[in-house]
Motif scaffolding. Structure first.
Motif, PDB file in Angstrom:
ATOM      1  N   LYS A 139       0.846  -1.184   0.000  1.00 51.33           N
ATOM      2  CA  LYS A 139       0.000   0.000   0.000  1.00 51.33           C
ATOM      3  C   LYS A 139       0.889   1.244   0.000  1.00 51.33           C
ATOM      4  O   LYS A 139       2.037   1.194   0.419  1.00 51.33           O
ATOM      5  CB  LYS A 139      -0.912   0.009   1.217  1.00 51.33           C
ATOM      6  CG  LYS A 139      -0.159   0.107   2.527  1.00 51.33           C
ATOM      7  CD  LYS A 139      -1.080   0.030   3.724  1.00 51.33           C
ATOM      8  CE  LYS A 139      -0.391   0.119   5.051  1.00 51.33           C
ATOM      9  NZ  LYS A 139       0.988  -0.042   5.196  1.00 51.33           N
ATOM     10  N   PRO A 140       0.327   2.385  -0.430  1.00 49.70           N
ATOM     11  CA  PRO A 140       1.094   3.634  -0.340  1.00 49.70           C
ATOM     12  C   PRO A 140       1.346   4.003   1.118  1.00 49.70           C
ATOM     13  O   PRO A 140       0.515   3.727   1.979  1.00 49.70           O
ATOM     14  CB  PRO A 140       0.178   4.663  -1.009  1.00 49.70           C
ATOM     15  CG  PRO A 140      -0.789   3.864  -1.819  1.00 49.70           C
ATOM     16  CD  PRO A 140      -0.946   2.549  -1.109  1.00 49.70           C
ATOM     17  N   SER A 141       2.499   4.600   1.393  1.00 50.67           N
ATOM     18  CA  SER A 141       2.763   5.118   2.736  1.00 50.67           C
ATOM     19  C   SER A 141       1.820   6.286   2.970  1.00 50.67           C
ATOM     20  O   SER A 141       1.456   6.997   2.042  1.00 50.67           O
ATOM     21  CB  SER A 141       4.218   5.580   2.857  1.00 50.67           C
ATOM     22  OG  SER A 141       5.086   4.484   2.696  1.00 50.67           O
ATOM     23  N   ALA A 142       1.457   6.510   4.202  1.00 53.15           N
ATOM     24  CA  ALA A 142       0.418   7.477   4.535  1.00 53.15           C
ATOM     25  C   ALA A 142       0.928   8.914   4.617  1.00 53.15           C
ATOM     26  O   ALA A 142       0.562   9.645   5.518  1.00 53.15           O
ATOM     27  CB  ALA A 142      -0.244   7.075   5.846  1.00 53.15           C
ATOM     28  N   GLY A 143       1.766   9.323   3.707  1.00 53.20           N
ATOM     29  CA  GLY A 143       2.232  10.708   3.695  1.00 53.20           C
ATOM     30  C   GLY A 143       3.157  11.045   4.842  1.00 53.20           C
ATOM     31  O   GLY A 143       3.264  12.193   5.235  1.00 53.20           O
ATOM     32  N   ASP A 144       3.833  10.046   5.405  1.00 61.77           N
ATOM     33  CA  ASP A 144       4.737  10.311   6.508  1.00 61.77           C
ATOM     34  C   ASP A 144       5.996  11.016   6.027  1.00 61.77           C
ATOM     35  O   ASP A 144       6.392  10.912   4.867  1.00 61.77           O
ATOM     36  CB  ASP A 144       5.077   9.027   7.266  1.00 61.77           C
ATOM     37  CG  ASP A 144       5.614   7.917   6.373  1.00 61.77           C
ATOM     38  OD1 ASP A 144       5.663   8.097   5.145  1.00 61.77           O
ATOM     39  OD2 ASP A 144       5.983   6.859   6.905  1.00 61.77           O
ATOM     40  N   VAL A 145       6.626  11.771   6.926  1.00 59.24           N
ATOM     41  CA  VAL A 145       7.866  12.483   6.625  1.00 59.24           C
ATOM     42  C   VAL A 145       8.865  12.156   7.729  1.00 59.24           C
ATOM     43  O   VAL A 145       8.543  12.265   8.907  1.00 59.24           O
ATOM     44  CB  VAL A 145       7.651  14.014   6.566  1.00 59.24           C
ATOM     45  CG1 VAL A 145       8.970  14.730   6.339  1.00 59.24           C
ATOM     46  CG2 VAL A 145       6.644  14.374   5.482  1.00 59.24           C
ATOM     47  N   PHE A 146      10.061  11.745   7.342  1.00 60.14           N
ATOM     48  CA  PHE A 146      11.131  11.480   8.289  1.00 60.14           C
ATOM     49  C   PHE A 146      12.249  12.474   8.015  1.00 60.14           C
ATOM     50  O   PHE A 146      12.516  12.824   6.867  1.00 60.14           O
ATOM     51  CB  PHE A 146      11.648  10.050   8.136  1.00 60.14           C
ATOM     52  CG  PHE A 146      10.658   9.028   8.592  1.00 60.14           C
ATOM     53  CD1 PHE A 146      10.714   8.537   9.885  1.00 60.14           C
ATOM     54  CD2 PHE A 146       9.668   8.573   7.749  1.00 60.14           C
ATOM     55  CE1 PHE A 146       9.800   7.598  10.324  1.00 60.14           C
ATOM     56  CE2 PHE A 146       8.743   7.633   8.167  1.00 60.14           C
ATOM     57  CZ  PHE A 146       8.805   7.153   9.467  1.00 60.14           C
ATOM     58  N   VAL A 147      12.920  12.916   9.079  1.00 63.13           N
ATOM     59  CA  VAL A 147      13.952  13.945   8.969  1.00 63.13           C
ATOM     60  C   VAL A 147      15.228  13.443   9.639  1.00 63.13           C
ATOM     61  O   VAL A 147      15.171  12.865  10.728  1.00 63.13           O
ATOM     62  CB  VAL A 147      13.477  15.258   9.644  1.00 63.13           C
ATOM     63  CG1 VAL A 147      14.550  16.332   9.544  1.00 63.13           C
ATOM     64  CG2 VAL A 147      12.181  15.739   9.012  1.00 63.13           C
ATOM     65  N   LEU A 148      16.369  13.677   8.984  1.00 67.60           N
ATOM     66  CA  LEU A 148      17.669  13.267   9.515  1.00 67.60           C
ATOM     67  C   LEU A 148      18.666  14.400   9.329  1.00 67.60           C
ATOM     68  O   LEU A 148      18.772  14.966   8.238  1.00 67.60           O
ATOM     69  CB  LEU A 148      18.168  12.018   8.772  1.00 67.60           C
ATOM     70  CG  LEU A 148      19.546  11.501   9.154  1.00 67.60           C
ATOM     71  CD1 LEU A 148      19.538  10.958  10.583  1.00 67.60           C
ATOM     72  CD2 LEU A 148      19.995  10.425   8.178  1.00 67.60           C
ATOM     73  N   ASP A 149      19.399  14.739  10.374  1.00 66.95           N
ATOM     74  CA  ASP A 149      20.438  15.767  10.303  1.00 66.95           C
ATOM     75  C   ASP A 149      21.645  15.198   9.560  1.00 66.95           C
ATOM     76  O   ASP A 149      22.243  14.225  10.007  1.00 66.95           O
ATOM     77  CB  ASP A 149      20.832  16.194  11.714  1.00 66.95           C
ATOM     78  CG  ASP A 149      21.892  17.288  11.742  1.00 66.95           C
ATOM     79  OD1 ASP A 149      22.502  17.583  10.687  1.00 66.95           O
ATOM     80  OD2 ASP A 149      22.117  17.844  12.823  1.00 66.95           O
ATOM     81  N   VAL A 150      21.989  15.792   8.423  1.00 65.68           N
ATOM     82  CA  VAL A 150      23.149  15.351   7.636  1.00 65.68           C
ATOM     83  C   VAL A 150      24.177  16.481   7.517  1.00 65.68           C
ATOM     84  O   VAL A 150      24.899  16.583   6.533  1.00 65.68           O
ATOM     85  CB  VAL A 150      22.726  14.824   6.238  1.00 65.68           C
ATOM     86  CG1 VAL A 150      21.908  13.552   6.363  1.00 65.68           C
ATOM     87  CG2 VAL A 150      21.973  15.885   5.440  1.00 65.68           C
TER      88      VAL A 150
END
Length: 160
Positions: free
Chosen positions: A119-130
């Motif tokens: 299924k499509p992911s539910a519009g989640d957003v993950f953030v990582l400091d690079v």
């Protein structure tokens, strides 16, 4: 009723596009990117997402599809040294996904949405400091980034 199987061709190669200043001509060059000694290189994949840092030195690649399942691994390519390595984090990585987007804004890498194979992911957003790509730990390393470096973007930040 007719059912059709779709084969996805997965590859483990990389190319660089060189364009003239006026964009009047372009050419592709195959890249030979090596994994550090003793480490396994990146597995073949399709439907992944990648982004280059503002200084054009590092490329980050996340997830994709290996022909059987979606992936959730994070790789860093040092484009000046032509080397790559998996990045390990203490925090949980986003769920395995393909067909997602990834971008960097102000030293923060964002992974958005995608497809998990069912299924499509539910519009989640993950953030990582690079902000310090060279200081990030390779996969299997002992010291890893802190939990605060990755969070769901929709979670409110704590006030001091």
């Amino acid at each position: 009723m007719l059912f059709r199987s779709v084969d996805v061709r997965v590859m483990a190669d990389a190319y660089k596009l060189e364009m003239s200043a006026d964009c009047g001509s372009a050419s592709w060059t195959a890249l030979k990117i090596e994994a550090p000694g003793g480490q396994k290189g990146i597995q073949a994949r399709a439907q992944h997402a990648a982004v280059v840092t503002a200084n054009n030195r590092y490329l980050f690649l996340f997830g994709g599809y290996d022909g059987a399942k979606c992936l959730n691994d994070l790789w860093q390519f040092d484009l000046s040294a032509m080397s790559m390595r998996p990045i390990a984090l203490d925090t949980p990585l986003p769920e395995a996904r393909s067909r997602h987007t990834i971008h960097i804004v102000a030293d923060l890498l964002h992974i958005f949405a995608g497809y998990d194979g069912g299924k499509p992911s539910a519009g989640d957003v993950f953030v990582l400091d690079v902000s310090d790509p060279a200081g990030m730990e390779s996969g299997g390393g002992d010291a890893k980034k802190d939990d605060k470096d990755k969070k769901k973007a929709d979670e409110p930040e704590e006030e001091d």
